[in-house]
Design an enzyme around this catalytic site. Structure first.
Site, mmCIF file in Angstrom:
data_model
loop_
_atom_site.group_PDB
_atom_site.id
_atom_site.type_symbol
_atom_site.label_atom_id
_atom_site.label_comp_id
_atom_site.label_asym_id
_atom_site.label_seq_id
_atom_site.Cartn_x
_atom_site.Cartn_y
_atom_site.Cartn_z
ATOM 1 C CB SER A 1 -0.925 0.004 1.224
ATOM 2 O OG SER A 1 -0.174 -0.185 2.406
ATOM 3 C CG ASN B 1 -4.048 -5.027 12.899
ATOM 4 O OD1 ASN B 1 -3.467 -4.919 11.816
ATOM 5 N ND2 ASN B 1 -4.422 -6.185 13.408
ATOM 6 C CB THR C 1 -41.347 24.932 -9.437
ATOM 7 O OG1 THR C 1 -42.425 25.429 -10.220
ATOM 8 C CG2 THR C 1 -41.265 25.722 -8.128
ATOM 9 C CG HIS C 2 -42.092 21.554 -12.289
ATOM 10 N ND1 HIS C 2 -42.312 20.237 -11.944
ATOM 11 C CD2 HIS C 2 -42.875 22.295 -11.453
ATOM 12 C CE1 HIS C 2 -43.209 20.186 -10.968
ATOM 13 N NE2 HIS C 2 -43.557 21.423 -10.644
ATOM 14 C CE LYS D 1 -19.129 26.603 -26.861
ATOM 15 N NZ LYS D 1 -19.085 25.215 -27.282
ATOM 16 C CG ASN E 1 -16.699 25.772 -23.780
ATOM 17 O OD1 ASN E 1 -17.760 26.177 -24.252
ATOM 18 N ND2 ASN E 1 -15.765 25.187 -24.505
ATOM 19 C CD GLU F 1 -19.020 21.907 -19.166
ATOM 20 O OE1 GLU F 1 -19.410 21.067 -19.976
ATOM 21 O OE2 GLU F 1 -18.226 22.810 -19.456
ATOM 22 C CE1 TYR G 1 -6.197 -3.593 8.842
ATOM 23 C CE2 TYR G 1 -5.304 -5.794 8.501
ATOM 24 C CZ TYR G 1 -5.434 -4.477 8.104
ATOM 25 O OH TYR G 1 -4.798 -4.053 6.966
ATOM 26 C CD GLN H 1 -2.820 -2.569 2.244
ATOM 27 O OE1 GLN H 1 -2.137 -2.774 3.234
ATOM 28 N NE2 GLN H 1 -2.554 -3.119 1.071
ATOM 29 C CE LYS I 1 -4.518 2.955 5.174
ATOM 30 N NZ LYS I 1 -5.203 1.665 4.931
#
Ligand code: ARG
Length: 476
Positions: free
Chosen positions: A41, A128, A173-174, A301, A303, A308, A335, A340, A343
Protein backbone atom coordinates in the site's frame (compact mmCIF):
# COMPACT_ATOMS: atom_id res chain seq x y z
CA UNK A 1 18.50 -13.97 5.58
CA UNK A 2 17.43 -11.04 7.69
CA UNK A 3 19.88 -8.67 6.09
CA UNK A 4 16.99 -7.47 3.98
CA UNK A 5 17.59 -4.06 2.48
CA UNK A 6 14.91 -1.42 2.52
CA UNK A 7 16.08 -0.03 -0.77
CA UNK A 8 15.67 -3.21 -2.78
CA UNK A 9 12.48 -3.33 -4.80
CA UNK A 10 10.44 -6.33 -5.84
CA UNK A 11 12.22 -6.72 -9.15
CA UNK A 12 15.57 -7.26 -7.50
CA UNK A 13 16.22 -10.97 -7.87
CA UNK A 14 18.40 -11.03 -4.78
CA UNK A 15 15.23 -10.36 -2.72
CA UNK A 16 13.18 -13.08 -4.27
CA UNK A 17 13.77 -15.64 -1.59
CA UNK A 18 14.35 -13.28 1.27
CA UNK A 19 11.77 -13.20 4.04
CA UNK A 20 10.51 -9.86 5.28
CA UNK A 21 12.73 -8.41 7.99
CA UNK A 22 9.72 -7.01 9.85
CA UNK A 23 7.67 -10.18 10.13
CA UNK A 24 9.66 -12.87 8.31
CA UNK A 25 10.66 -14.91 11.38
CA UNK A 26 8.49 -17.85 10.46
CA UNK A 27 8.91 -17.53 6.72
CA UNK A 28 11.37 -19.56 4.70
CA UNK A 29 10.85 -17.67 1.48
CA UNK A 30 10.02 -14.15 0.36
CA UNK A 31 6.77 -13.26 -1.42
CA UNK A 32 6.01 -13.78 -5.06
CA UNK A 33 6.16 -10.55 -7.04
CA UNK A 34 2.40 -10.66 -7.53
CA UNK A 35 1.89 -11.17 -3.81
CA UNK A 36 4.02 -8.14 -3.16
CA UNK A 37 2.10 -6.12 -5.72
CA UNK A 38 -1.31 -6.93 -4.29
CA UNK A 39 -0.11 -6.53 -0.72
CA UNK A 40 1.72 -3.24 -0.89
CA UNK A 41 0.00 0.00 0.00
CA UNK A 42 3.08 2.22 0.11
CA UNK A 43 2.18 3.66 -3.31
CA UNK A 44 -0.63 5.59 -1.66
CA UNK A 45 -0.38 5.33 2.12
CA UNK A 46 2.81 7.38 1.99
CA UNK A 47 0.37 10.26 2.20
CA UNK A 48 -0.01 9.40 5.88
CA UNK A 49 3.70 9.70 6.64
CA UNK A 50 3.31 12.76 8.84
CA UNK A 51 0.48 11.17 10.81
CA UNK A 52 2.43 7.92 11.14
CA UNK A 53 5.43 9.71 12.59
CA UNK A 54 3.27 11.83 14.87
CA UNK A 55 1.59 8.68 16.20
CA UNK A 56 4.89 6.87 16.68
CA UNK A 57 6.43 9.79 18.50
CA UNK A 58 3.49 9.93 20.89
CA UNK A 59 3.70 6.17 21.39
CA UNK A 60 7.44 6.27 22.13
CA UNK A 61 7.03 9.08 24.66
CA UNK A 62 4.31 7.10 26.40
CA UNK A 63 6.39 3.89 26.47
CA UNK A 64 9.16 5.80 28.22
CA UNK A 65 6.80 7.56 30.62
CA UNK A 66 5.48 4.16 31.66
CA UNK A 67 8.98 2.69 32.02
CA UNK A 68 8.41 0.21 29.18
CA UNK A 69 11.41 1.52 27.26
CA UNK A 70 14.25 3.70 28.51
CA UNK A 71 14.21 7.46 28.24
CA UNK A 72 17.34 7.39 26.09
CA UNK A 73 15.75 4.93 23.65
CA UNK A 74 12.62 7.07 23.48
CA UNK A 75 14.69 10.16 22.78
CA UNK A 76 16.63 8.39 20.05
CA UNK A 77 13.37 7.12 18.51
CA UNK A 78 11.63 10.48 18.68
CA UNK A 79 14.57 12.37 17.21
CA UNK A 80 15.20 9.72 14.59
CA UNK A 81 11.58 9.95 13.52
CA UNK A 82 11.99 13.69 12.98
CA UNK A 83 14.93 12.94 10.72
CA UNK A 84 12.80 10.47 8.79
CA UNK A 85 10.08 13.10 8.48
CA UNK A 86 12.49 15.68 7.12
CA UNK A 87 13.78 13.14 4.59
CA UNK A 88 10.22 12.51 3.49
CA UNK A 89 9.44 16.21 3.30
CA UNK A 90 12.53 17.09 1.30
CA UNK A 91 11.97 14.17 -1.06
CA UNK A 92 15.13 12.19 -0.28
CA UNK A 93 13.35 9.28 1.42
CA UNK A 94 13.49 6.08 -0.63
CA UNK A 95 10.25 4.13 -0.44
CA UNK A 96 10.34 0.37 -0.77
CA UNK A 97 7.45 -1.71 -2.09
CA UNK A 98 8.91 -4.76 -0.41
CA UNK A 99 8.26 -3.02 2.92
CA UNK A 100 4.55 -2.93 2.10
CA UNK A 101 3.37 0.24 3.73
CA UNK A 102 4.28 3.54 5.27
CA UNK A 103 4.49 2.06 8.76
CA UNK A 104 7.22 -0.43 7.87
CA UNK A 105 9.02 1.99 5.58
CA UNK A 106 9.33 4.52 8.36
CA UNK A 107 10.34 2.00 10.98
CA UNK A 108 12.90 0.41 8.71
CA UNK A 109 14.51 3.75 7.95
CA UNK A 110 14.50 4.54 11.64
CA UNK A 111 16.43 1.33 12.22
CA UNK A 112 19.02 2.40 9.67
CA UNK A 113 19.34 5.75 11.39
CA UNK A 114 19.39 4.81 15.08
CA UNK A 115 19.94 1.07 15.18
CA UNK A 116 18.70 -1.15 17.99
CA UNK A 117 16.35 1.27 19.84
CA UNK A 118 14.18 1.41 16.67
CA UNK A 119 13.20 -2.19 17.33
CA UNK A 120 11.61 -1.15 20.64
CA UNK A 121 9.13 1.30 19.07
CA UNK A 122 6.62 -1.37 18.14
CA UNK A 123 6.26 -2.56 21.75
CA UNK A 124 2.62 -2.68 22.86
CA UNK A 125 1.13 -1.77 19.52
CA UNK A 126 0.38 -3.36 16.18
CA UNK A 127 0.07 -2.07 12.66
CA UNK A 128 -3.65 -2.55 13.15
CA UNK A 129 -4.03 0.18 15.76
CA UNK A 130 -1.24 2.12 14.09
CA UNK A 131 -3.00 2.32 10.73
CA UNK A 132 -6.35 3.11 12.35
CA UNK A 133 -4.68 5.95 14.25
CA UNK A 134 -2.82 7.33 11.25
CA UNK A 135 -5.87 7.20 9.02
CA UNK A 136 -8.06 8.82 11.64
CA UNK A 137 -5.59 11.67 12.01
CA UNK A 138 -5.54 12.07 8.23
CA UNK A 139 -9.32 12.04 7.89
CA UNK A 140 -9.67 14.40 10.83
CA UNK A 141 -7.47 16.94 9.02
CA UNK A 142 -9.69 16.60 5.97
CA UNK A 143 -12.80 17.20 8.03
CA UNK A 144 -11.23 20.42 9.27
CA UNK A 145 -10.21 21.35 5.73
CA UNK A 146 -13.75 20.73 4.50
CA UNK A 147 -15.14 23.02 7.19
CA UNK A 148 -12.64 25.74 6.24
CA UNK A 149 -13.37 25.29 2.54
CA UNK A 150 -17.10 25.45 3.13
CA UNK A 151 -16.76 28.61 5.19
CA UNK A 152 -14.84 30.27 2.36
CA UNK A 153 -17.56 29.27 -0.09
CA UNK A 154 -20.28 30.51 2.23
CA UNK A 155 -18.50 33.86 2.51
CA UNK A 156 -18.33 34.15 -1.27
CA UNK A 157 -22.05 33.37 -1.50
CA UNK A 158 -22.80 35.95 1.19
CA UNK A 159 -20.90 38.53 -0.86
CA UNK A 160 -23.06 37.76 -3.90
CA UNK A 161 -26.21 37.78 -1.78
CA UNK A 162 -25.39 41.16 -0.29
CA UNK A 163 -24.67 42.73 -3.67
CA UNK A 164 -27.87 41.31 -5.15
CA UNK A 165 -30.26 41.34 -2.20
CA UNK A 166 -32.86 43.16 -4.29
CA UNK A 167 -31.84 41.96 -7.73
CA UNK A 168 -34.97 40.36 -9.14
CA UNK A 169 -34.67 37.08 -11.01
CA UNK A 170 -37.07 34.33 -11.96
CA UNK A 171 -37.61 31.62 -9.40
CA UNK A 172 -38.19 28.24 -10.98
CA UNK A 173 -40.04 25.04 -10.25
CA UNK A 174 -39.71 22.25 -12.83
CA UNK A 175 -37.26 24.70 -14.47
CA UNK A 176 -40.36 26.66 -15.52
CA UNK A 177 -40.66 30.27 -14.39
CA UNK A 178 -42.67 30.17 -11.17
CA UNK A 179 -42.46 33.38 -9.13
CA UNK A 180 -39.97 36.23 -8.99
CA UNK A 181 -37.28 35.84 -6.35
CA UNK A 182 -34.07 37.72 -5.68
CA UNK A 183 -30.51 36.80 -6.59
CA UNK A 184 -29.67 37.24 -2.92
CA UNK A 185 -32.35 34.79 -1.90
CA UNK A 186 -31.10 32.24 -4.40
CA UNK A 187 -27.50 32.58 -3.17
CA UNK A 188 -28.66 32.24 0.42
CA UNK A 189 -30.39 28.96 -0.37
CA UNK A 190 -26.93 27.55 -1.07
CA UNK A 191 -25.57 29.09 2.12
CA UNK A 192 -28.14 27.01 4.02
CA UNK A 193 -27.12 23.86 2.13
CA UNK A 194 -23.40 24.36 2.64
CA UNK A 195 -24.00 25.25 6.29
CA UNK A 196 -25.58 21.83 6.76
CA UNK A 197 -22.56 20.25 5.09
CA UNK A 198 -20.30 22.19 7.40
CA UNK A 199 -22.18 20.96 10.43
CA UNK A 200 -22.08 17.36 9.13
CA UNK A 201 -18.28 17.44 8.94
CA UNK A 202 -18.00 19.15 12.32
CA UNK A 203 -20.42 16.69 13.87
CA UNK A 204 -18.65 13.64 12.42
CA UNK A 205 -15.37 15.00 13.73
CA UNK A 206 -16.69 15.05 17.28
CA UNK A 207 -17.86 11.43 16.99
CA UNK A 208 -14.66 10.13 15.42
CA UNK A 209 -12.24 11.78 17.80
CA UNK A 210 -11.32 8.71 19.88
CA UNK A 211 -7.86 7.19 19.74
CA UNK A 212 -7.39 3.59 18.52
CA UNK A 213 -3.72 3.64 19.58
CA UNK A 214 -3.07 0.98 22.21
CA UNK A 215 -5.82 -1.30 20.96
CA UNK A 216 -2.79 -3.19 19.61
CA UNK A 217 -3.55 -6.08 17.24
CA UNK A 218 -7.12 -6.45 18.50
CA UNK A 219 -7.14 -7.46 22.17
CA UNK A 220 -5.22 -4.70 23.88
CA UNK A 221 -1.82 -5.38 25.41
CA UNK A 222 -0.20 -6.74 28.55
CA UNK A 223 2.23 -3.82 28.75
CA UNK A 224 1.21 -1.14 31.25
CA UNK A 225 0.54 1.44 28.52
CA UNK A 226 -1.25 4.75 29.07
CA UNK A 227 -3.82 5.18 26.33
CA UNK A 228 -5.03 8.49 27.73
CA UNK A 229 -1.56 9.93 27.34
CA UNK A 230 -1.24 9.04 23.66
CA UNK A 231 -4.84 10.06 22.99
CA UNK A 232 -4.17 13.47 24.49
CA UNK A 233 -0.86 13.90 22.68
CA UNK A 234 -2.60 13.28 19.35
CA UNK A 235 -5.51 15.62 20.04
CA UNK A 236 -8.07 12.89 20.60
CA UNK A 237 -10.76 13.41 23.21
CA UNK A 238 -10.28 9.92 24.69
CA UNK A 239 -9.15 6.41 23.75
CA UNK A 240 -11.67 4.12 22.02
CA UNK A 241 -13.25 2.00 24.73
CA UNK A 242 -13.14 -1.33 22.92
CA UNK A 243 -9.94 -2.58 21.32
CA UNK A 244 -11.75 -4.83 18.82
CA UNK A 245 -13.82 -1.87 17.67
CA UNK A 246 -10.79 0.39 17.75
CA UNK A 247 -8.92 -1.55 15.07
CA UNK A 248 -11.92 -2.51 12.94
CA UNK A 249 -13.89 0.73 12.86
CA UNK A 250 -13.89 2.75 9.66
CA UNK A 251 -17.09 4.65 10.39
CA UNK A 252 -15.10 7.87 10.49
CA UNK A 253 -14.01 7.36 6.88
CA UNK A 254 -17.54 6.43 5.84
CA UNK A 255 -18.98 9.45 7.59
CA UNK A 256 -16.42 11.64 5.89
CA UNK A 257 -17.38 10.17 2.52
CA UNK A 258 -21.09 10.47 3.34
CA UNK A 259 -20.74 14.13 4.22
CA UNK A 260 -18.51 14.63 1.17
CA UNK A 261 -21.07 12.99 -1.11
CA UNK A 262 -23.86 15.21 0.09
CA UNK A 263 -21.64 18.28 -0.13
CA UNK A 264 -20.61 17.29 -3.66
CA UNK A 265 -24.29 16.85 -4.50
CA UNK A 266 -24.92 20.43 -3.41
CA UNK A 267 -21.91 21.63 -5.37
CA UNK A 268 -23.19 19.82 -8.45
CA UNK A 269 -26.56 21.57 -8.22
CA UNK A 270 -24.96 25.00 -8.03
CA UNK A 271 -22.54 24.02 -10.81
CA UNK A 272 -25.46 22.94 -12.98
CA UNK A 273 -27.20 26.26 -12.41
CA UNK A 274 -24.05 28.13 -13.43
CA UNK A 275 -23.82 26.03 -16.59
CA UNK A 276 -27.42 26.80 -17.47
CA UNK A 277 -27.30 30.46 -16.45
CA UNK A 278 -24.13 31.16 -18.41
CA UNK A 279 -25.57 29.74 -21.64
CA UNK A 280 -26.43 32.20 -24.40
CA UNK A 281 -30.04 31.04 -24.14
CA UNK A 282 -30.34 32.10 -20.51
CA UNK A 283 -27.70 34.84 -20.36
CA UNK A 284 -28.20 35.28 -16.61
CA UNK A 285 -24.54 35.40 -15.59
CA UNK A 286 -21.02 35.90 -16.86
CA UNK A 287 -18.52 33.44 -15.48
CA UNK A 288 -15.17 35.19 -15.23
CA UNK A 289 -12.38 34.46 -17.70
CA UNK A 290 -10.39 33.13 -14.78
CA UNK A 291 -12.81 30.23 -14.45
CA UNK A 292 -13.67 29.63 -18.11
CA UNK A 293 -11.94 28.01 -21.03
CA UNK A 294 -12.07 28.54 -24.75
CA UNK A 295 -12.60 26.13 -27.62
CA UNK A 296 -9.73 25.08 -29.86
CA UNK A 297 -11.96 25.24 -32.92
CA UNK A 298 -14.77 27.72 -32.17
CA UNK A 299 -13.23 31.13 -31.46
CA UNK A 300 -16.43 32.55 -29.99
CA UNK A 301 -16.81 29.89 -27.29
CA UNK A 302 -16.37 30.46 -23.59
CA UNK A 303 -17.02 27.24 -21.75
CA UNK A 304 -17.92 26.76 -18.08
CA UNK A 305 -15.49 23.84 -17.71
CA UNK A 306 -14.85 24.38 -14.01
CA UNK A 307 -18.59 24.20 -13.30
CA UNK A 308 -18.91 21.05 -15.39
CA UNK A 309 -16.00 19.38 -13.62
CA UNK A 310 -17.40 20.30 -10.23
CA UNK A 311 -20.70 18.81 -11.38
CA UNK A 312 -18.84 15.61 -12.30
CA UNK A 313 -16.79 15.28 -9.11
CA UNK A 314 -19.84 14.02 -7.29
CA UNK A 315 -19.57 10.87 -9.40
CA UNK A 316 -16.15 10.01 -8.04
CA UNK A 317 -17.07 10.92 -4.50
CA UNK A 318 -20.29 8.90 -4.51
CA UNK A 319 -18.28 6.07 -6.04
CA UNK A 320 -15.80 6.20 -3.16
CA UNK A 321 -18.64 6.06 -0.64
CA UNK A 322 -20.18 3.04 -2.36
CA UNK A 323 -16.79 1.36 -2.63
CA UNK A 324 -15.97 1.70 1.05
CA UNK A 325 -19.46 0.75 2.20
CA UNK A 326 -19.11 -2.37 0.08
CA UNK A 327 -15.60 -3.12 1.34
CA UNK A 328 -16.77 -2.91 4.94
CA UNK A 329 -19.98 -4.83 4.47
CA UNK A 330 -19.89 -8.22 6.12
CA UNK A 331 -16.32 -7.93 7.43
CA UNK A 332 -15.93 -10.00 10.57
CA UNK A 333 -14.15 -8.46 13.55
CA UNK A 334 -11.48 -7.37 13.98
CA UNK A 335 -8.91 -6.26 11.37
CA UNK A 336 -8.94 -7.73 7.87
CA UNK A 337 -6.63 -6.72 5.08
CA UNK A 338 -9.70 -5.67 3.10
CA UNK A 339 -9.55 -2.51 5.16
CA UNK A 340 -6.35 -1.44 3.45
CA UNK A 341 -8.60 -0.66 0.48
CA UNK A 342 -10.14 2.22 2.45
CA UNK A 343 -7.43 4.75 1.77
CA UNK A 344 -7.38 5.33 -1.97
CA UNK A 345 -11.12 5.92 -1.93
CA UNK A 346 -10.90 8.49 0.82
CA UNK A 347 -7.78 10.16 -0.59
CA UNK A 348 -9.35 10.58 -4.01
CA UNK A 349 -12.67 11.77 -2.59
CA UNK A 350 -10.97 14.27 -0.31
CA UNK A 351 -8.81 15.64 -3.13
CA UNK A 352 -11.85 15.92 -5.38
CA UNK A 353 -13.93 17.63 -2.73
CA UNK A 354 -11.28 20.17 -1.74
CA UNK A 355 -10.61 21.05 -5.35
CA UNK A 356 -14.30 21.37 -6.12
CA UNK A 357 -14.87 23.59 -3.09
CA UNK A 358 -11.96 25.85 -4.01
CA UNK A 359 -13.03 26.10 -7.65
CA UNK A 360 -16.62 26.87 -6.72
CA UNK A 361 -15.51 29.51 -4.23
CA UNK A 362 -13.45 31.21 -6.94
CA UNK A 363 -16.25 31.03 -9.47
CA UNK A 364 -18.87 32.40 -7.09
CA UNK A 365 -16.61 35.24 -5.95
CA UNK A 366 -16.08 36.23 -9.60
CA UNK A 367 -19.45 35.59 -11.22
CA UNK A 368 -21.35 38.60 -12.54
CA UNK A 369 -25.13 38.43 -12.63
CA UNK A 370 -26.70 40.32 -15.55
CA UNK A 371 -29.25 42.28 -13.58
CA UNK A 372 -31.12 43.47 -16.67
CA UNK A 373 -31.45 39.99 -18.11
CA UNK A 374 -32.50 38.57 -14.76
CA UNK A 375 -35.19 41.22 -14.30
CA UNK A 376 -36.50 40.74 -17.80
CA UNK A 377 -36.66 36.99 -17.36
CA UNK A 378 -38.36 37.42 -13.99
CA UNK A 379 -41.26 39.19 -15.64
CA UNK A 380 -41.86 36.47 -18.24
CA UNK A 381 -43.98 33.38 -17.93
CA UNK A 382 -46.75 35.14 -16.00
CA UNK A 383 -44.56 34.95 -12.92
CA UNK A 384 -46.84 37.25 -10.90
CA UNK A 385 -49.99 35.17 -11.48
CA UNK A 386 -49.90 34.03 -7.86
CA UNK A 387 -49.74 37.69 -6.77
CA UNK A 388 -52.85 38.34 -8.84
CA UNK A 389 -54.68 35.41 -7.23
CA UNK A 390 -53.60 36.60 -3.78
CA UNK A 391 -54.89 40.10 -4.61
CA UNK A 392 -58.30 38.63 -5.50
CA UNK A 393 -58.35 36.81 -2.16
CA UNK A 394 -57.33 39.88 -0.17
CA UNK A 395 -59.25 42.59 -2.01
CA UNK A 396 -62.38 40.72 -3.06
CA UNK A 397 -62.46 38.17 -0.23
CA UNK A 398 -62.58 35.46 -2.89
CA UNK A 399 -61.80 31.87 -1.81
CA UNK A 400 -58.26 31.02 -3.04
CA UNK A 401 -59.48 28.17 -5.26
CA UNK A 402 -61.87 30.56 -7.10
CA UNK A 403 -59.12 33.17 -7.34
CA UNK A 404 -56.84 30.52 -8.85
CA UNK A 405 -59.51 29.82 -11.46
CA UNK A 406 -60.08 33.50 -12.34
CA UNK A 407 -56.34 34.07 -12.60
CA UNK A 408 -56.00 31.06 -14.86
CA UNK A 409 -58.57 32.59 -17.21
CA UNK A 410 -56.65 35.89 -17.22
CA UNK A 411 -53.37 34.09 -17.97
CA UNK A 412 -55.08 32.36 -20.87
CA UNK A 413 -56.38 35.69 -22.13
CA UNK A 414 -52.88 37.26 -21.94
CA UNK A 415 -51.33 34.24 -23.58
CA UNK A 416 -53.82 34.43 -26.47
CA UNK A 417 -53.15 38.16 -26.82
CA UNK A 418 -49.39 37.53 -26.71
CA UNK A 419 -48.89 39.92 -23.82
CA UNK A 420 -48.01 39.82 -20.14
CA UNK A 421 -50.52 40.02 -17.29
CA UNK A 422 -49.80 43.67 -16.49
CA UNK A 423 -50.34 44.53 -20.15
CA UNK A 424 -54.01 43.47 -20.06
CA UNK A 425 -56.41 46.42 -19.78
CA UNK A 426 -58.65 46.84 -16.76
CA UNK A 427 -61.64 46.27 -19.07
CA UNK A 428 -60.11 42.97 -20.23
CA UNK A 429 -59.74 41.89 -16.62
CA UNK A 430 -63.22 42.97 -15.70
CA UNK A 431 -64.59 40.88 -18.53
CA UNK A 432 -63.45 37.87 -16.53
CA UNK A 433 -64.14 39.21 -13.02
CA UNK A 434 -66.19 42.45 -12.88
CA UNK A 435 -65.08 43.34 -9.35
CA UNK A 436 -61.41 43.76 -10.29
CA UNK A 437 -60.24 47.37 -9.80
CA UNK A 438 -57.17 49.35 -10.96
CA UNK A 439 -55.40 48.54 -7.66
CA UNK A 440 -54.62 45.11 -9.11
CA UNK A 441 -51.83 46.59 -11.23
CA UNK A 442 -49.86 47.37 -8.08
CA UNK A 443 -49.18 43.68 -7.45
CA UNK A 444 -48.33 42.69 -11.00
CA UNK A 445 -44.81 44.15 -11.05
CA UNK A 446 -41.91 41.91 -10.10
CA UNK A 447 -40.55 44.30 -7.45
CA UNK A 448 -43.88 44.44 -5.69
CA UNK A 449 -44.16 40.67 -5.91
CA UNK A 450 -40.74 40.14 -4.37
CA UNK A 451 -41.16 42.89 -1.78
CA UNK A 452 -44.46 41.43 -0.60
CA UNK A 453 -42.99 38.03 0.35
CA UNK A 454 -42.03 39.06 3.86
CA UNK A 455 -42.81 35.75 5.56
CA UNK A 456 -39.85 34.34 7.53
CA UNK A 457 -37.37 32.87 5.04
CA UNK A 458 -39.19 34.52 2.12
CA UNK A 459 -37.66 36.33 -0.83
CA UNK A 460 -38.37 39.93 0.28
CA UNK A 461 -35.07 41.87 0.37
CA UNK A 462 -35.60 42.69 4.05
CA UNK A 463 -35.86 38.98 4.87
CA UNK A 464 -32.84 38.13 2.75
CA UNK A 465 -30.77 40.87 4.38
CA UNK A 466 -31.73 39.59 7.83
CA UNK A 467 -30.46 36.12 6.86
CA UNK A 468 -27.25 37.57 5.45
CA UNK A 469 -26.63 39.43 8.70
CA UNK A 470 -27.29 36.27 10.73
CA UNK A 471 -24.79 34.22 8.70
CA UNK A 472 -22.20 36.97 8.69
CA UNK A 473 -22.30 36.85 12.46
CA UNK A 474 -22.03 33.04 12.56
CA UNK A 475 -19.02 33.05 10.23
CA UNK A 476 -17.17 35.97 11.81
N1 ARG B 1 -1.09 -1.42 5.35
C1 ARG B 1 -2.03 -1.97 6.28
C2 ARG B 1 -3.40 -1.29 6.09
O1 ARG B 1 -3.46 -0.29 5.48
C3 ARG B 1 -1.56 -1.80 7.65
C4 ARG B 1 -2.09 -2.79 8.62
C5 ARG B 1 -1.53 -4.11 8.36
N2 ARG B 1 -1.95 -5.01 9.36
C6 ARG B 1 -1.82 -6.32 9.20
N3 ARG B 1 -2.23 -7.08 10.16
N4 ARG B 1 -1.34 -6.83 8.09
O2 ARG B 1 -4.40 -1.77 6.56
Amino acid sequence: MLSFSRKNGSNDMSDKNTANAMWGGRFAAGPDAIMEAINASIGYDKRMARQDIEGSRAHAAMLAARGIISDSDATAIREGLLTVLSEIEDGTFEYSTALEDIHMNVESRLKELIGEPAGRLHTGRSRNDQVATDFKLWVRDQMDAAVTGLEALMSALLGQAEAGADTVMPGFTHLQVAQPVTWGHHMMAYVEMFARDRSRFADARVRMNESPLGAAALAGTAYPIDRDMTAQALGFDRPCANSLDGVSDRDFALEFLGAASLCATHLSRLAEELVIWSSVQFGFVQISDRFSTGSSIMPQKKNPDAAELIRAKVGRINGALMALLTIMKGLPLAYSKDMQEDKEQVFDAADSLMLALAAMTGMIADVTPDKGALRQAAATGFSTATDLADWLVRSLNMPFRDAHHVTGALVKMAEDAGCDLHELSLADMQSVEPQISAGVFDVLGVDNSVGSRVSYGGTAPAQVRAQIARWRKVLS
